[in-house]
Design a protein around this motif. Structure first.
Motif, mmCIF file in Angstrom:
data_model
loop_
_atom_site.group_PDB
_atom_site.id
_atom_site.type_symbol
_atom_site.label_atom_id
_atom_site.label_comp_id
_atom_site.label_asym_id
_atom_site.label_seq_id
_atom_site.Cartn_x
_atom_site.Cartn_y
_atom_site.Cartn_z
ATOM 1 N N GLY A 24 0.816 -1.214 0.000
ATOM 2 C CA GLY A 24 0.000 0.000 0.000
ATOM 3 C C GLY A 24 0.848 1.260 0.000
ATOM 4 O O GLY A 24 0.517 2.240 -0.669
ATOM 5 N N ASP A 68 -6.301 11.428 -5.858
ATOM 6 C CA ASP A 68 -7.113 10.213 -5.719
ATOM 7 C C ASP A 68 -8.099 10.310 -4.566
ATOM 8 O O ASP A 68 -8.658 9.316 -4.141
ATOM 9 C CB ASP A 68 -6.219 8.989 -5.556
ATOM 10 C CG ASP A 68 -5.409 9.017 -4.280
ATOM 11 O OD1 ASP A 68 -5.497 10.011 -3.519
ATOM 12 O OD2 ASP A 68 -4.679 8.043 -4.026
ATOM 13 N N ALA A 71 -7.659 7.911 -1.505
ATOM 14 C CA ALA A 71 -7.877 6.466 -1.627
ATOM 15 C C ALA A 71 -6.645 5.678 -1.194
ATOM 16 O O ALA A 71 -6.761 4.656 -0.516
ATOM 17 C CB ALA A 71 -8.258 6.103 -3.062
ATOM 18 N N ARG A 72 -5.463 6.137 -1.585
ATOM 19 C CA ARG A 72 -4.238 5.409 -1.201
ATOM 20 C C ARG A 72 -4.020 5.469 0.307
ATOM 21 O O ARG A 72 -3.664 4.468 0.926
ATOM 22 C CB ARG A 72 -3.021 5.998 -1.926
ATOM 23 C CG ARG A 72 -2.883 5.473 -3.320
ATOM 24 C CD ARG A 72 -1.649 6.002 -3.943
ATOM 25 N NE ARG A 72 -2.087 7.040 -4.870
ATOM 26 C CZ ARG A 72 -1.304 7.745 -5.637
ATOM 27 N NH1 ARG A 72 -0.016 7.574 -5.585
ATOM 28 N NH2 ARG A 72 -1.795 8.637 -6.462
ATOM 29 N N THR A 75 -6.388 3.150 1.914
ATOM 30 C CA THR A 75 -5.990 1.756 1.705
ATOM 31 C C THR A 75 -4.875 1.374 2.670
ATOM 32 O O THR A 75 -4.902 0.296 3.279
ATOM 33 C CB THR A 75 -5.539 1.541 0.250
ATOM 34 O OG1 THR A 75 -6.625 1.868 -0.609
ATOM 35 C CG2 THR A 75 -5.131 0.105 0.017
ATOM 36 N N GLN A 78 -6.303 0.967 6.033
ATOM 37 C CA GLN A 78 -7.030 -0.299 6.102
ATOM 38 C C GLN A 78 -6.064 -1.454 6.321
ATOM 39 O O GLN A 78 -6.317 -2.344 7.143
ATOM 40 C CB GLN A 78 -7.823 -0.516 4.815
ATOM 41 C CG GLN A 78 -8.540 -1.851 4.764
ATOM 42 C CD GLN A 78 -9.177 -2.104 3.406
ATOM 43 O OE1 GLN A 78 -9.142 -1.257 2.522
ATOM 44 N NE2 GLN A 78 -9.747 -3.278 3.252
ATOM 45 N N TYR A 79 -4.931 -1.455 5.590
ATOM 46 C CA TYR A 79 -3.928 -2.512 5.766
ATOM 47 C C TYR A 79 -3.343 -2.482 7.171
ATOM 48 O O TYR A 79 -3.090 -3.523 7.772
ATOM 49 C CB TYR A 79 -2.822 -2.383 4.730
ATOM 50 C CG TYR A 79 -3.236 -2.727 3.315
ATOM 51 C CD1 TYR A 79 -4.272 -3.610 3.050
ATOM 52 C CD2 TYR A 79 -2.588 -2.148 2.230
ATOM 53 C CE1 TYR A 79 -4.644 -3.923 1.755
ATOM 54 C CE2 TYR A 79 -2.964 -2.462 0.931
ATOM 55 C CZ TYR A 79 -3.987 -3.349 0.701
ATOM 56 O OH TYR A 79 -4.351 -3.668 -0.581
ATOM 57 N N GLN A 82 -5.902 -3.939 9.535
ATOM 58 C CA GLN A 82 -5.926 -5.395 9.397
ATOM 59 C C GLN A 82 -4.721 -6.016 10.085
ATOM 60 O O GLN A 82 -4.824 -7.056 10.730
ATOM 61 C CB GLN A 82 -5.976 -5.786 7.922
ATOM 62 C CG GLN A 82 -6.077 -7.284 7.705
ATOM 63 C CD GLN A 82 -7.342 -7.879 8.287
ATOM 64 O OE1 GLN A 82 -8.433 -7.343 8.094
ATOM 65 N NE2 GLN A 82 -7.221 -8.979 9.007
#
Length: 197
Positions: A24, A68, A71-72, A75, A78-79, A82
């Motif tokens: 990411g 973007d 969005a990056r 992301t 999000q990683y 997780q």
């Protein structure tokens, strides 16, 4: 306990989540590609293999997304979330493994103590049976007391067999909780896991 499959799987899942964070973050950098082509061209087939009929080209290109809308960054976040969840799951798996080992160790020790006490109960019941049989042969008691004493011996022996079975079961469960009989060298390497079929 690192040989346990559940701990090994949780560790691999955590490593995968960590690698995704790097993927990411790599998306922030531009994509650069280098292309090359070569060939021959000629209007006449007899001049096709001449040096003057050859051509080649070399080129590079770079692309970068300027906007973007986050969005990056989302992301990558999000990683990271997780990864944190996988770390917590890994810790929980390890703590559960320690709990299982401790539970089975305690169970094995308690069953061994109960089995020793049951051996004493069997010895006492056998002594009572001999005494009841002696009293029956001398005519002091009826045969009902001998049958009661024999029943007591059989019940004590049955309880001892059940305790022995439970103790063996707890020993097998302890071996499984400790990771069984396979070793960490049997786990696939990181290259084996990441290799595409």
């Amino acid at each position: 306990m690192e040989r346990r499959p559940d701990i090994a799987a949780a560790e691999r899942t955590m490593a995968q989540a960590n690698a995704l964070i790097g993927v990411g973050q790599a998306a922030y950098y531009p994509d650069i590609s280098l292309t090359a082509s070569a060939g021959t061209q000629s209007s006449d087939i007899t001049h096709l293999l001449n040096l003057s009929a050859g051509f080649w080209s070399l080129g590079t290109s770079a692309t970068e997304t300027i906007f973007d809308a986050g969005a990056r960054r989302a992301t990558v976040q999000q990683y990271k979330a997780q990864y944190n969840a996988d770390v917590a799951a890994y810790r929980q798996t390890v703590l559960n493994a320690f709990k299982e080992v401790e539970d089975y160790l305690i169970s094995s020790r308690q069953l061994a103590e109960q089995q020793q006490r049951q051996q004493l109960a069997i010895t006492s019941a056998q002594r009572y049976q001999k005494l009841a049989f002696t009293r029956y042969t001398t005519g002091v008691d009826t045969y009902l007391n001998v049958l009661t004493a024999q029943n007591s011996v059989f019940n004590s022996q049955e309880t001892e067999v059940n305790l022995r079975t439970s103790r063996m079961t707890a020993a097998v469960q302890l071996i499984a909780a400790l990771g069984g009989g396979w070793s960490a060298t049997d786990l696939p390497s990181e290259k084996d896991v990441t290799r595409k079929p």
